[in-house]
Design an enzyme around this catalytic site. Structure first.
Site, mmCIF file in Angstrom:
data_model
loop_
_atom_site.group_PDB
_atom_site.id
_atom_site.type_symbol
_atom_site.label_atom_id
_atom_site.label_comp_id
_atom_site.label_asym_id
_atom_site.label_seq_id
_atom_site.Cartn_x
_atom_site.Cartn_y
_atom_site.Cartn_z
ATOM 1 N N GLY A 1 -28.176 -25.136 44.178
ATOM 2 C CA GLY A 1 -28.226 -24.992 42.730
ATOM 3 C C GLY A 1 -27.047 -24.259 42.117
ATOM 4 N N HIS A 2 -26.043 -23.928 42.897
ATOM 5 C CA HIS A 2 -24.893 -23.151 42.389
ATOM 6 C C HIS A 2 -23.610 -23.852 42.789
ATOM 7 C CE1 HIS A 2 -22.095 -19.707 41.967
ATOM 8 N NE2 HIS A 2 -22.962 -19.308 41.066
ATOM 9 N N PHE A 3 -23.108 -24.730 42.113
ATOM 10 C CA PHE A 3 -23.529 -25.398 40.891
ATOM 11 C C PHE A 3 -23.993 -26.806 41.247
ATOM 12 C CE2 PHE A 3 -20.654 -22.089 39.475
ATOM 13 C CZ PHE A 3 -21.349 -21.538 38.422
#
Length: 148
Positions: free
Chosen positions: A45-47
């Site tokens: 999730g990053h990114f």
């Protein structure tokens, strides 16, 4: 104290251990490496669709190699049944370049001072190409107790 002994005394394990190898350590500083496995959970999730290692993880890597390993070395052997812990107290880090999944970094720490149980270091992280990706200062308290 040998480098292998220091690594064995680190209070971390996968997936929160960010030290692969301790290249050098003495009373003035330490140097070590870590390669960020692409399957680490935070990359999901990053990114989204463009994973980058979070700055807090880069800071933690510098703390583990440049503060905790050095703190364990500086305190040497502690009383049987006890172990030394280094608790992070402050950081001031500048980030210059991203670190991507699978990248190997080298962290170098230089001791500024170690007194009254407080260790303060200047730290720098470089990528495989030798570019500085982040640098700054980091401090922590060296203790044998985690509470109280």
């Amino acid at each position: 104290m040998k480098q292998e002994e220091i690594l064995a005394r680190l209070p971390y394990s996968y997936p929160f251990l960010f030290v692969d190898e301790l290249l050098s350590i003495d009373e003035n500083g330490s140097t070590g490496t870590f390669t960020y496995p692409p399957d680490l959970d935070f990359y999901k999730g990053h990114f989204k669709d463009h994973p980058v290692t979070p700055g807090v993880i880069l800071t933690e890597t510098m703390a583990q190699i440049g503060l905790v390993c050095l703190g364990i070395f500086l305190t040497g052997d502690v009383a049987p049944g006890n172990s030394s812990h280094v608790m992070l107290t402050s950081t001031a880090i500048d980030f210059m370049k991203p670190v991507f999944p699978g990248e190997k970094v080298t962290v170098t720490a230089e001791k500024v001072y170690f007194r009254f149980k407080k260790l303060h270091c200047n730290v720098q992280m470089k990528n495989k190409a030798g570019d500085v990706v982040c640098k700054g200062s980091i401090s922590g308290m060296v203790t044998t107790k985690l509470n109280g």
